[in-house]
Scaffold this motif. Structure first.
Motif, mmCIF file in Angstrom:
data_model
loop_
_atom_site.group_PDB
_atom_site.id
_atom_site.type_symbol
_atom_site.label_atom_id
_atom_site.label_comp_id
_atom_site.label_asym_id
_atom_site.label_seq_id
_atom_site.Cartn_x
_atom_site.Cartn_y
_atom_site.Cartn_z
ATOM 1 N N PRO A 188 9.322 12.697 27.650
ATOM 2 C CA PRO A 188 10.181 13.099 26.531
ATOM 3 C C PRO A 188 9.404 13.605 25.320
ATOM 4 C CG PRO A 188 10.880 10.993 27.438
ATOM 5 C CD PRO A 188 9.557 11.306 28.057
ATOM 6 N N ASN A 189 8.115 13.268 25.232
ATOM 7 C CA ASN A 189 7.301 13.679 24.084
ATOM 8 C C ASN A 189 6.526 14.968 24.359
ATOM 9 O OD1 ASN A 189 8.001 11.341 22.542
ATOM 10 N ND2 ASN A 189 6.560 10.161 23.786
ATOM 11 N N TRP A 190 6.902 15.702 25.405
ATOM 12 C CA TRP A 190 6.110 16.859 25.802
ATOM 13 C C TRP A 190 5.975 17.884 24.665
ATOM 14 C CZ3 TRP A 190 5.570 22.023 26.314
ATOM 15 C CH2 TRP A 190 4.578 22.485 27.192
ATOM 16 N N SER A 191 7.049 18.201 23.987
ATOM 17 C CA SER A 191 7.002 19.216 22.932
ATOM 18 C C SER A 191 6.032 18.819 21.827
ATOM 19 C CB SER A 191 8.391 19.454 22.346
ATOM 20 O OG SER A 191 9.236 20.081 23.277
ATOM 21 N N GLN A 192 6.104 17.571 21.416
ATOM 22 C CA GLN A 192 5.208 17.097 20.366
ATOM 23 C C GLN A 192 3.754 17.186 20.819
ATOM 24 O OE1 GLN A 192 6.102 13.145 18.963
ATOM 25 N NE2 GLN A 192 4.149 12.941 17.866
ATOM 26 N N GLU A 193 3.489 16.783 22.057
ATOM 27 C CA GLU A 193 2.125 16.835 22.569
ATOM 28 C C GLU A 193 1.635 18.274 22.709
ATOM 29 O OE1 GLU A 193 1.767 14.492 26.109
ATOM 30 O OE2 GLU A 193 2.628 12.702 25.170
ATOM 31 N N ALA B 284 0.330 26.162 30.922
ATOM 32 C CA ALA B 284 -0.553 26.649 31.981
ATOM 33 C C ALA B 284 -1.214 25.516 32.758
ATOM 34 C CB ALA B 284 -1.622 27.565 31.394
ATOM 35 N N THR B 285 -1.466 24.398 32.089
ATOM 36 C CA THR B 285 -2.179 23.307 32.749
ATOM 37 C C THR B 285 -1.260 22.178 33.200
ATOM 38 O OG1 THR B 285 -2.598 22.251 30.600
ATOM 39 C CG2 THR B 285 -4.282 23.774 31.451
ATOM 40 N N ASP B 286 0.027 22.305 32.937
ATOM 41 C CA ASP B 286 0.969 21.253 33.319
ATOM 42 C C ASP B 286 1.646 21.615 34.637
ATOM 43 O OD1 ASP B 286 2.958 19.375 33.645
ATOM 44 O OD2 ASP B 286 3.594 19.415 31.553
ATOM 45 N N PRO B 287 1.363 20.890 35.703
ATOM 46 C CA PRO B 287 1.963 21.214 37.004
ATOM 47 C C PRO B 287 3.476 21.065 37.026
ATOM 48 C CG PRO B 287 0.841 19.084 37.089
ATOM 49 C CD PRO B 287 0.461 19.715 35.785
ATOM 50 N N ASN B 288 4.032 20.320 36.090
ATOM 51 C CA ASN B 288 5.485 20.122 36.090
ATOM 52 C C ASN B 288 6.242 21.369 35.668
ATOM 53 O OD1 ASN B 288 5.553 17.470 37.048
ATOM 54 N ND2 ASN B 288 5.071 16.657 35.018
ATOM 55 N N TRP B 289 5.645 22.204 34.795
ATOM 56 C CA TRP B 289 6.270 23.484 34.472
ATOM 57 C C TRP B 289 6.244 24.399 35.697
ATOM 58 C CZ3 TRP B 289 9.369 25.335 30.856
ATOM 59 C CH2 TRP B 289 9.452 24.695 29.621
ATOM 60 N N SER C 215 14.086 20.779 32.620
ATOM 61 C CA SER C 215 14.495 19.575 31.897
ATOM 62 C C SER C 215 14.116 18.332 32.682
ATOM 63 C CB SER C 215 16.004 19.593 31.644
ATOM 64 O OG SER C 215 16.369 20.683 30.827
ATOM 65 N N GLU C 216 14.268 18.399 34.005
ATOM 66 C CA GLU C 216 13.901 17.280 34.873
ATOM 67 C C GLU C 216 12.401 17.119 35.016
ATOM 68 O OE1 GLU C 216 16.148 16.380 38.567
ATOM 69 O OE2 GLU C 216 16.922 18.403 38.312
ATOM 70 N N THR C 217 11.740 18.220 35.409
ATOM 71 C CA THR C 217 10.328 18.117 35.773
ATOM 72 C C THR C 217 9.422 17.902 34.568
ATOM 73 O OG1 THR C 217 9.945 20.519 35.648
ATOM 74 C CG2 THR C 217 10.676 19.632 37.770
ATOM 75 N N VAL C 218 9.781 18.458 33.429
ATOM 76 C CA VAL C 218 8.934 18.362 32.234
ATOM 77 C C VAL C 218 9.426 17.251 31.306
ATOM 78 C CG1 VAL C 218 8.018 19.589 30.222
ATOM 79 C CG2 VAL C 218 8.318 20.802 32.403
#
Length: 437
Positions: A221-226, A235-240, A213-216
């Protein structure tokens, strides 16, 4: 992904509710003016309401018992039978009963339940006794429907024992490097930094929710939509990866690893309360268990430091316990009457005092614990996120729950895990799109 932006409005709700903690000057003796309350209901055909609940904590069960007793005194023809089980059992039971068209009358909300099996509560008068922002946030994953009636506000963060830190000459860490210093110092003294176990995997899963919840979502906040638009991926998002690495390397890595499979939920609660660990990632449902063991323990609540910038640390805050009515219930009017009582100040005060949570009922301001000040500090400063696993699709969160421990225990690598999670993200999206046609 259905719009979830309405959850941001919970800032106003939670700041006002938590800022009032400690004042407790409201008249909590009964329902608010104009609120829907149950009629006397004395007489009439005998009715049994069945409730399935995942609120296993003794404090929650005690609160439900008092609330149900009060409700039955005013509605002598209605008997309320509540059955409590853990999340996995409840999920399995509800899916089986839904398939057999034998749903209970009421459930404590689980997003895994398909909304077409639930009753739309839009327009019910008792909802006016609740903060409207909280109702909107609890139903943000639905399209203009109200299936869940929230009765309290929750959070997932890291409890910390101030005495453990002070006795070892340590300060509350604000950055990731400071956290590293703290956990290494505790390790050198043979003290587990984190109360984390694997006997009950929820003990290990809760802090992971806080972390991603913090890192992503705390950073975007628009991560899900994107992600739905194909602009990004797990896989390509270092925050996950950062969330999973912090979970594996810190929350599990600096716990009592050798004894992990003997540490249960109750054990973890006791560890933080008794000062046998410094940190414990969990939500408000754990607070009553902590206080049962350590009623005067000096406990705080914090967001995990995820970088060298303290402002990146954001607490996950969201509407928590909710109640829903099954659409095919044969006792819908009685079930609505029960929800009306749950929305009263009397019931709201009972729940808040016993469960030690902030209420969504207007006018209920209970000084339930010193950590309320910590939560309010994050909210008032804007250092919180309402986006956690509850705004993710069920098929995806099922996969998270199934596989998260494999990474924690080095049974899989990031390449495989992230690919699997991306695949299930797409699968969940396809299922939702198909159902919507």
């Amino acid at each position: 992904m259905k719009k979830i932006g309405a959850m941001l409005t919970s800032l106003v709700l939670l700041a006002s509710v938590l800022a009032a903690c400690g004042s407790n000057n409201a008249d909590n003796s009964g329902a608010s003016p104009g609120a829907a309350t149950p009629s006397a209901g004395k007489g009439g055909e005998p009715i049994e309401l069945q409730i399935l609940s995942l609120k296993q904590e003794q404090s929650s069960q005690d609160a439900f018992k008092q609330i149900i007793d009060n409700f039955q005194k005013e509605n002598s023809n209605i008997t309320v039978d509540i059955q409590t089980m853990n999340a996995d059992q409840l999920k399995t039971t509800l899916r089986a009963r839904s398939a057999a068209n034998e749903m209970p009358d009421l459930i404590t909300w689980m997003k895994e339940v398909e909304p077409d099996t639930l009753l739309d509560l839009s327009g019910e008068s008792f909802l006016s006794n609740l903060n409207s922002d909280s109702v909107a946030a609890a139903n943000a994953i639905y399209d203009n429907k109200v299936y869940a009636m929230p009765i309290d506000n929750g959070y997932i963060g890291f409890y910390y024992n101030k005495t453990v830190l002070a006795d070892n000459g340590l300060e509350v860490p604000k950055t990731l490097s400071e956290m590293k210093t703290v956990v290494e110092a505790l390790k050198a003294k043979g003290i587990p930094a984190f109360a984390t176990g694997a006997k009950d995997l929820s003990v290990a899963y809760m802090p992971l929710i806080s972390l991603f919840s913090e890192t992503v979502f705390g950073q975007n906040p628009n991560w899900s939509q994107e992600r739905d638009e194909g602009k990004i991926s797990i896989a390509t998002d270092p925050n996950w990866k950062l969330a999973f690495d912090l979970h594996k390397d810190y929350v599990y890595g600096y716990s009592d690893v050798g004894n992990a499979y003997n540490i249960s939920y109750d054990d973890a609660n006791a560890m933080i309360a008794q000062g046998k660990a410094a940190f414990y990632g969990n939500g408000p449902w754990a607070l009553s268990g902590i206080r049962e063991v350590g009623p005067t323990a000096d406990i705080g609540l914090m967001a995990f430091p995820i970088s060298e910038n303290p402002d990146d640390s954001k607490l996950l805050v969201f509407p928590d316990t909710s109640l829903s009515i099954s659409k095919d219930s044969k006792n819908i009017e009685a079930a609505k009457k029960f929800l009306a009582y749950m929305a009263s100040q009397e019931a709201g005060t009972i729940w808040s005092e016993k469960v030690k949570v902030s209420s969504t009922v207007n006018g209920v301001n209970v000084d339930y614990d010193p950590i309320a000040a910590d939560i309010n500090a994050y909210i008032s400063s804007g250092k919180f996120t309402p986006y956690g696993d509850r705004v993710l699709r069920s098929v995806f969160t099922d996969k998270l729950w199934e596989d998260f421990s494999k990474y924690m225990l080095d049974q899989t690598d990031w390449e495989k895990l992230s690919a699997d999670l991306d695949a299930f993200w797409d699968k969940a999206k396809d299922i939702e799109n198909t159902a919507g046609k």
